[in-house]
Write a protein that holds these residues in place. Structure first.
Motif, PDB file in Angstrom:
ATOM      1  N   PHE A 250       8.652   1.060 -12.546  1.00 22.81           N
ATOM      2  CA  PHE A 250       7.462   1.899 -12.407  1.00 22.81           C
ATOM      3  C   PHE A 250       6.982   2.085 -11.001  1.00 22.81           C
ATOM      4  CE2 PHE A 250       2.811   2.318 -12.585  1.00 22.81           C
ATOM      5  CZ  PHE A 250       2.708   3.592 -12.930  1.00 22.81           C
ATOM      6  N   ALA A 251       6.896   0.785 -10.267  1.00 21.36           N
ATOM      7  CA  ALA A 251       6.567   0.734  -8.892  1.00 21.36           C
ATOM      8  C   ALA A 251       7.546   1.695  -8.099  1.00 21.36           C
ATOM      9  CB  ALA A 251       6.448  -0.692  -8.654  1.00 21.36           C
ATOM     10  N   LEU A 252       8.806   1.416  -8.364  1.00 20.72           N
ATOM     11  CA  LEU A 252       9.661   2.073  -7.463  1.00 20.72           C
ATOM     12  C   LEU A 252       9.701   3.500  -7.545  1.00 20.72           C
ATOM     13  CD1 LEU A 252      12.286   1.410  -5.647  1.00 20.72           C
ATOM     14  CD2 LEU A 252      13.737   1.600  -7.744  1.00 20.72           C
ATOM     15  N   LEU A 253       9.401   4.276  -8.892  1.00 21.44           N
ATOM     16  CA  LEU A 253       9.213   5.398  -9.068  1.00 21.44           C
ATOM     17  C   LEU A 253       8.105   5.829  -8.166  1.00 21.44           C
ATOM     18  CD1 LEU A 253       9.749   8.252 -10.434  1.00 21.44           C
ATOM     19  CD2 LEU A 253       8.193   7.619 -12.295  1.00 21.44           C
ATOM     20  N   LEU A 254       7.003   5.073  -8.356  1.00 23.27           N
ATOM     21  CA  LEU A 254       5.886   5.798  -7.369  1.00 23.27           C
ATOM     22  C   LEU A 254       5.857   5.550  -6.122  1.00 23.27           C
ATOM     23  CD1 LEU A 254       2.687   4.064  -9.519  1.00 23.27           C
ATOM     24  CD2 LEU A 254       3.222   6.347  -9.333  1.00 23.27           C
TER      25      LEU A 254
END
Length: 476
Positions: A95-99
């Protein structure tokens, strides 16, 4: 306690006592000034100048939607000392990587704010003589970027530079707009303008241009900061030493200084009994500081819209393309003649160009933080090395992307990407603060039902706006 991602487990440390209020002054003003330059001088006056009071009723709700996001972003940093991106990594690494990917993509075009400020300087100086309007605009845009780039490199603590510049711009702009609104023509327009805040003007004063759909949605969604800009609030609070961030110290000291460390602090168990009153003091500060940003920005946006309604709308002119800051100089010209026009152009130049300064700092800060948090091997180099490297990289990137199109188009493109990110991270923020955070800091009072209801409303509203955006933009 379970480990989340690769970040360290929180270790006991005392929550710092709340200091005198003046010692924490700054993050909200930076938020306010950056919000002004990142769209309120452009899109809301554009909508009002073109369509009168037809959409003004959306302004106040749009600004208030960001208040819960500001508070929750600040609450995570207050209680953990970590940045909001470190919180997202704890929540879910993918999730953090997508953001992070979306954020990086959205900020490839923020040089457009320097070129928007360049429109004001080009109109003011008409220099270089003989160049086209576009050429003069880019000349001044590159010049201001070079000045700010040098200022960042030679500042011992960059946050102080950002705070002073943004605070000065916020106050100068506020005072200038108040003085402009004292013109009799503006005062006579106030009653109908106030009515438009509640009742939309119908029918539309001119035929609707489908090309304005993205601009209107950008104005609504990004009333205030919006998009990934809102997440920067966490980093300003950390630099100010709010709550547990006091244990972090400055993160942009000299290269030879202490390298940035991943925050590794939590509440000391022995402090639990006295924790609740102290946390309430810190949380009241977050409400006040966020209010400075949200309501201060709302006030200046309302004044900019009032001036657009009084001066630009009757004449059918609106800020666009390489005149994006120039036509609004009529606000001040009407009050003080040529001197007023010159004053506005100088203010607008600072107003817009300082957006590049604050954004290149915040984006580089966020990139460095994410890299060192997500990839442990990156921590062998000091934070300052990564930070300066990203400053140089994003300066070069924006220098290349800036001349690709007129500033308005590039700003809308950045906003479209940030629009998607807003919907995603607002939901992630809800889960982070209301599910994970109580387990990270179990001694802290649980989040209130009111804060849960407020951020839920924001999530639903931004999701609905995203659906409308997709329908309007792509006919889905």
């Amino acid at each position: 306690m379970k480990r989340w991602g690769r970040l360290a487990q929180l270790k006991p440390a005392a929550l710092p006592r709340f200091p005198r209020l003046w010692a924490l002054w700054g993050p909200g003003l930076i938020w306010m000034a950056l919000a002004q330059g990142s769209g309120e001088l452009i899109w809301w006056p554009y909508v009002i100048a073109k369509y009168g009071l037809a959409f003004l009723f959306l302004l106040i709700p749009a600004c208030l939607l960001q208040y819960p996001l500001n508070y929750e972003i600040g609450r995570y940093t207050l209680l953990t000392g970590e940045s909001i991106f470190q919180g997202f990594i704890r929540l879910n690494r993918w999730f953090a990587l997508l953001l992070w990917a979306l954020m990086t993509l959205s900020f490839l075009w923020f040089g457009a704010f320097a070129s928007a400020g360049g429109t004001a300087l080009a109109a003011l100086t008409q220099f270089p003589v003989g160049w086209t309007e576009r050429g003069q605009t880019l000349f001044w845009a590159y010049g201001t970027m070079a000045v700010f780039f040098a200022a960042i490199l030679f500042s011992r603590v960059v946050y102080r530079l950002i705070e002073w510049v943004m605070t000065a711009v916020a106050f100068v702009t506020l005072i200038g707009l108040i003085l402009a609104c004292l013109h009799p023509r503006v005062i006579s327009a106030i009653p109908s303008f106030l009515a438009g805040l509640v009742v939309p003007q119908r029918p539309l004063p001119r035929p609707w241009d489908p090309a304005d759909a993205t601009k209107l949605l950008t104005a609504v969604t990004f009333a205030g900061l919006g998009g990934f800009w809102t997440l920067f609030y966490s980093y300003w609070l950390r630099e100010k030493g709010v709550g547990m961030a006091r244990h972090m110290g400055r993160v942009t000291g000299p290269v030879t200084g202490k390298p940035e460390v991943i925050p590794n602090e939590g509440f000391a168990p022995e402090a639990a009994a006295d924790l609740a009153p102290e946390i309430r003091r810190w949380q009241r500060y977050l409400i006040m500081d966020g209010g400075i940003g949200v309501f201060g920005n709302l006030l200046t946006t309302l004044m900019a819209c009032l001036l657009a309604y009084a001066f630009l709308y009757p004449e059918g002119v609106f800020p666009d393309q390489y005149q994006i800051a120039v036509v609004q100089s009529r606000f001040f010209e009407a009050s003080w003649g040529v001197i007023g026009q010159i004053l506005f152009l100088l203010v607008a130049a600072a107003f817009l160009c300082d957006t590049w300064l604050a954004t290149v700092d915040a984006v580089s800060r966020t990139q460095s933080d994410f890299l060192m948090s997500y990839f442990p091997s990156a921590r062998k180099y000091p934070y300052r090395v990564w930070y300066v490297g990203f400053i140089g990289l994003f300066t070069m990137i924006t220098a290349v992307t800036m001349p690709l199109d007129q500033p308005g188009t590039l700003i809308v493109l950045s906003a479209m990407i940030g629009f998607i990110g807003t919907v995603i991270y607002s939901v992630g923020l809800l889960v982070l603060n209301h599910r994970l955070l109580p387990r990270l800091v179990p001694n802290a009072p649980p989040p209130s039902r009111r804060s849960l209801a407020a951020i839920t409303v924001s999530c639903v509203a931004y999701s609905a706006l995203a659906i409308v955006f997709l329908i309007v933009k792509f006919g889905l």
